[in-house]
Scaffold this motif. Structure first.
Motif, PDB file in Angstrom:
ATOM      1  N   HIS A  65     -16.977  -8.494   0.877  1.00 49.04           N
ATOM      2  CA  HIS A  65     -16.144  -8.451   2.081  1.00 49.04           C
ATOM      3  C   HIS A  65     -15.282  -7.193   2.017  1.00 49.04           C
ATOM      4  O   HIS A  65     -14.059  -7.274   1.852  1.00 49.04           O
ATOM      5  N   PRO A  66     -15.908  -6.010   2.137  1.00 53.29           N
ATOM      6  CA  PRO A  66     -15.184  -4.755   1.916  1.00 53.29           C
ATOM      7  C   PRO A  66     -14.099  -4.459   2.947  1.00 53.29           C
ATOM      8  O   PRO A  66     -13.267  -3.592   2.720  1.00 53.29           O
ATOM      9  N   GLN A  67     -14.083  -5.174   4.057  1.00 54.65           N
ATOM     10  CA  GLN A  67     -13.023  -4.970   5.055  1.00 54.65           C
ATOM     11  C   GLN A  67     -11.845  -5.920   4.817  1.00 54.65           C
ATOM     12  O   GLN A  67     -10.859  -5.872   5.525  1.00 54.65           O
ATOM     13  N   GLY A  68     -11.949  -6.746   3.787  1.00 54.14           N
ATOM     14  CA  GLY A  68     -10.903  -7.714   3.482  1.00 54.14           C
ATOM     15  C   GLY A  68      -9.761  -7.111   2.682  1.00 54.14           C
ATOM     16  O   GLY A  68      -9.469  -5.915   2.768  1.00 54.14           O
ATOM     17  N   ARG A  69      -9.138  -7.945   1.870  1.00 56.52           N
ATOM     18  CA  ARG A  69      -7.973  -7.536   1.083  1.00 56.52           C
ATOM     19  C   ARG A  69      -8.313  -6.373   0.144  1.00 56.52           C
ATOM     20  O   ARG A  69      -9.352  -6.368  -0.509  1.00 56.52           O
ATOM     21  N   MET A  70      -7.416  -5.395   0.103  1.00 58.27           N
ATOM     22  CA  MET A  70      -7.601  -4.220  -0.749  1.00 58.27           C
ATOM     23  C   MET A  70      -6.596  -4.272  -1.901  1.00 58.27           C
ATOM     24  O   MET A  70      -5.514  -4.838  -1.783  1.00 58.27           O
ATOM     25  N   LEU A  71      -6.991  -3.662  -3.025  1.00 59.95           N
ATOM     26  CA  LEU A  71      -6.138  -3.570  -4.202  1.00 59.95           C
ATOM     27  C   LEU A  71      -5.963  -2.102  -4.576  1.00 59.95           C
ATOM     28  O   LEU A  71      -6.804  -1.269  -4.257  1.00 59.95           O
ATOM     29  N   ASP A  72      -4.873  -1.803  -5.284  1.00 55.87           N
ATOM     30  CA  ASP A  72      -4.660  -0.461  -5.815  1.00 55.87           C
ATOM     31  C   ASP A  72      -5.305  -0.366  -7.190  1.00 55.87           C
ATOM     32  O   ASP A  72      -5.123  -1.246  -8.029  1.00 55.87           O
ATOM     33  N   LEU A  73      -6.058   0.703  -7.421  1.00 54.44           N
ATOM     34  CA  LEU A  73      -6.676   0.966  -8.716  1.00 54.44           C
ATOM     35  C   LEU A  73      -6.052   2.246  -9.270  1.00 54.44           C
ATOM     36  O   LEU A  73      -6.158   3.309  -8.649  1.00 54.44           O
ATOM     37  N   ALA A  74      -5.362   2.139 -10.406  1.00 56.63           N
ATOM     38  CA  ALA A  74      -4.713   3.289 -11.039  1.00 56.63           C
ATOM     39  C   ALA A  74      -5.752   4.101 -11.806  1.00 56.63           C
ATOM     40  O   ALA A  74      -6.494   3.543 -12.612  1.00 56.63           O
ATOM     41  N   ILE A  75      -5.807   5.411 -11.532  1.00 60.61           N
ATOM     42  CA  ILE A  75      -6.738   6.295 -12.217  1.00 60.61           C
ATOM     43  C   ILE A  75      -5.974   7.482 -12.801  1.00 60.61           C
ATOM     44  O   ILE A  75      -4.861   7.792 -12.369  1.00 60.61           O
ATOM     45  N   SER A  76      -6.565   8.135 -13.782  1.00 59.88           N
ATOM     46  CA  SER A  76      -5.928   9.295 -14.403  1.00 59.88           C
ATOM     47  C   SER A  76      -6.992  10.320 -14.781  1.00 59.88           C
ATOM     48  O   SER A  76      -8.177   9.985 -14.859  1.00 59.88           O
TER      49      SER A  76
END
Length: 145
Positions: A65-76
């Motif tokens: 469900h890619p249009q649903g709830r989104m999360l933050d992914l920390a990258i470096s």
């Protein structure tokens, strides 16, 4: 009939070419927004090396469900110091559940051979629900988890 042949050939060429002209636009429209992101890189912190950069990407909680709830992914990342030799990136996967790899580029930068560092940007991340990425709850309390 001789006059009709060039006209039919032209119509056939146009009919087969138009879909090719619109295909890239259609593909871009069908690509989910999270796949078109460009990280906004910035220095992670004054305590870390200047070359150590961080960013946040938005990712789906549920890829079905890619249009649903989104999360933050920390990258470096630590970029190669030799962009002319750059071949791509080395992504450090933390492995087991609940393990952070956000700081791996800093920790491994000195142990990786220089010729490898010249060719690759070093990339780390905190998986969804870990460290600086968005927390995830399965609805369990501390006693159940």
């Amino acid at each position: 009939m001789k006059r009709l042949a060039p006209l039919l050939a032209t119509v056939g060429l146009i009919a087969t070419s138009v879909p090719l002209l619109t295909a890239p636009q259609a593909a871009a429209a069908q690509t989910p927004g999270y796949m078109r992101q460009q990280p906004d890189w910035h220095r992670c912190s004054p305590e870390q090396p200047v070359t150590y950069e961080c960013a946040t990407l938005k990712v789906p909680l549920d890829y079905q469900h890619p249009q649903g709830r989104m999360l933050d992914l920390a990258i470096s990342r630590i970029k190669t110091e030799n962009p002319g030799k750059r071949r791509g990136v080395l992504l450090f996967n933390p492995g087991g559940p609940g393990v952070s790899a956000l700081f791996r580029p800093v920790g491994l930068n000195t142990s990786i051979p220089k010729d490898v560092r010249d060719q690759y940007d070093l990339i780390g991340f905190d998986p969804r629900g870990v460290g600086k990425s968005s927390p995830i709850s399965c609805g369990l309390n501390a006693d159940e988890g």
